[in-house]
Design an enzyme around this catalytic site. Structure first.
Site, PDB file in Angstrom:
ATOM      1  N   CYS A  52     -57.557  24.220 -11.795  1.00 37.59           N
ATOM      2  CA  CYS A  52     -56.570  23.294 -12.362  1.00 37.59           C
ATOM      3  C   CYS A  52     -57.249  22.249 -13.259  1.00 37.59           C
ATOM      4  CB  CYS A  52     -55.759  22.596 -11.258  1.00 37.59           C
ATOM      5  SG  CYS A  52     -54.339  21.699 -11.926  1.00 37.59           S
ATOM      6  N   CYS A 105     -51.571  21.122 -19.611  1.00 38.09           N
ATOM      7  CA  CYS A 105     -52.031  22.169 -18.701  1.00 38.09           C
ATOM      8  C   CYS A 105     -53.428  22.582 -19.163  1.00 38.09           C
ATOM      9  CB  CYS A 105     -51.068  23.354 -18.725  1.00 38.09           C
ATOM     10  SG  CYS A 105     -51.571  24.626 -17.562  1.00 38.09           S
TER      11      CYS A 105
HETATM   12  O1  PYC Z   1     -54.798  23.792 -15.354  1.00 40.00           O
HETATM   13  O2  PYC Z   1     -53.856  21.833 -15.652  1.00 40.00           O
HETATM   14  C1  PYC Z   1     -53.848  22.979 -15.226  1.00 40.00           C
HETATM   15  C2  PYC Z   1     -52.648  23.463 -14.512  1.00 40.00           C
HETATM   16  C3  PYC Z   1     -51.529  22.755 -14.190  1.00 40.00           C
HETATM   17  C4  PYC Z   1     -50.663  23.629 -13.522  1.00 40.00           C
HETATM   18  C5  PYC Z   1     -51.261  24.861 -13.468  1.00 40.00           C
HETATM   19  N1  PYC Z   1     -52.480  24.732 -14.075  1.00 40.00           N
END
Ligand code: PYC
Length: 316
Positions: A242, A92
């Protein structure tokens, strides 16, 4: 809920809008095997602890949890297992930035480079003097390009399948507005896309379930390269750009010859926050870095009263 887990000390933060809840004390004992083995023990024996920390009434579907563990590799500052309201994450990106910010807040690490062990490999994180964190993620790659999927009620979408520490289906062409006001439609359509992929047997490598759906559009802020909307495992969407999704995107751009080694990719989130990404080439794969900032939002002790019917969370 394991009887030995009556309290858990947690530190909450958000990374570019997306929350991370780091369990710093009181988590279950997962033994001393590899991080992958410990993840399996967590999943099979202590899943109610995951739900108790992340689900209502103590958390919500948007909270990503991070359980700190003793690392196997002594060069690492910590091991970590990420989880959310419905299960576990390989890696994550926003969560790693939250973990580093939390460890700095606790005085457990200083600015500089640090290695962190995850179930999908070791990542490196650098705490910079301005408080931002640069994460060098696991090797990322595009697995398949231009895969069509028929989605009942919505039509056919074509996307790439890529690994960035989690599995993603990335869609550049679609008719949807990537705005916060339009979030309910975005959740609905990306959920339908994920179900259609599973029904059609479209997977990541070795039959892996594709649990993240990522839609792209034009950025609102001219200095950014692109805006995204990311459906996370479950029904929640990422408020940050993300980290693993940005890594998967950069792997696809690199495979297309669009992103060069060292060139910056500024990924804007649905909130308008951003990560700055770059890649290093490793054959036809990439080693991505993403950089962003986290802020501490709270420190607390969660209580799991034995008589509380929801000590293991409310399960939908
Ligand atoms: O930042 O990789 C990330 C992530 C995955 C799910 C929520 N954030």
């Amino acid at each position: 809920m394991p009887t030995e887990c009556r309290t858990a000390r947690v530190i909450d933060s958000h990374t570019e809008g997306e929350p991370t809840r780091v369990v710093v004390e009181g988590g279950p004992d997962l033994g001393s095997g590899s991080m992958q083995e410990r993840l399996e023990i967590f999943r099979s024996q202590f899943d109610s602890f995951r739900a108790g920390v992340c689900c209502e009434p103590r958390g919500s579907e948007v909270v990503v949890g991070a359980l700190l563990c003793e690392p196997v590799d002594r060069e690492c500052v910590t091991g970590v297992i990420f989880f959310n309201d419905i299960g576990y994450l390989g890696m994550c990106g926003h969560g790693t930035i939250g973990v580093v910010r939390t460890l700095a807040h606790l005085g457990r690490l200083q600015p500089g480079r640090h290695k962190i062990e995850t179930p999908v490999g070791i990542v490196e994180a650098e705490l910079l003097d301005d408080g931002s964190v640069r994460v060098r993620n696991v090797e990322s790659y595009r697995y398949k390009s231009a895969v069509p999927v028929e989605v009942p009620g919505f039509g056919t979408f074509t996307g790439d399948i890529a690994w960035g520490g989690n599995w993603f289906f990335l869609i550049g062409t679609h008719p949807f507005e990537l705005t916060l006001a339009n979030r309910h439609q975005l959740v609905q359509v990306s959920h339908a896309i994920r179900e259609s992929l599973a029904r059609a047997g479209v997977t990541g490598a070795d039959g892996a379930y594709i649990d993240h759906i990522e839609l792209f559009g034009k950025p609102v802020h001219a200095e950014n390269s692109s805006r995204n909307f990311v459906l996370c495992p479950g029904a929640s969407f990422d408020r940050s750009p993300c980290g693993t999704g940005t890594s998967a995107k950069m792997a696809c751009l690199y495979a297309d010859g669009v992103l060069k080694v060292g060139q910056q990719w500024r990924q804007e989130s649905i909130l308008g926050t951003h990560f700055v990404g770059t890649v290093q080439g490793v054959g036809d794969r990439v080693l991505p870095t993403i950089q962003g900032k986290a802020w501490i939002t709270g420190e607390s002790t969660l209580l799991f009263d034995e008589t509380d019917p929801f000590r293991g969370g409310i399960l939908y």
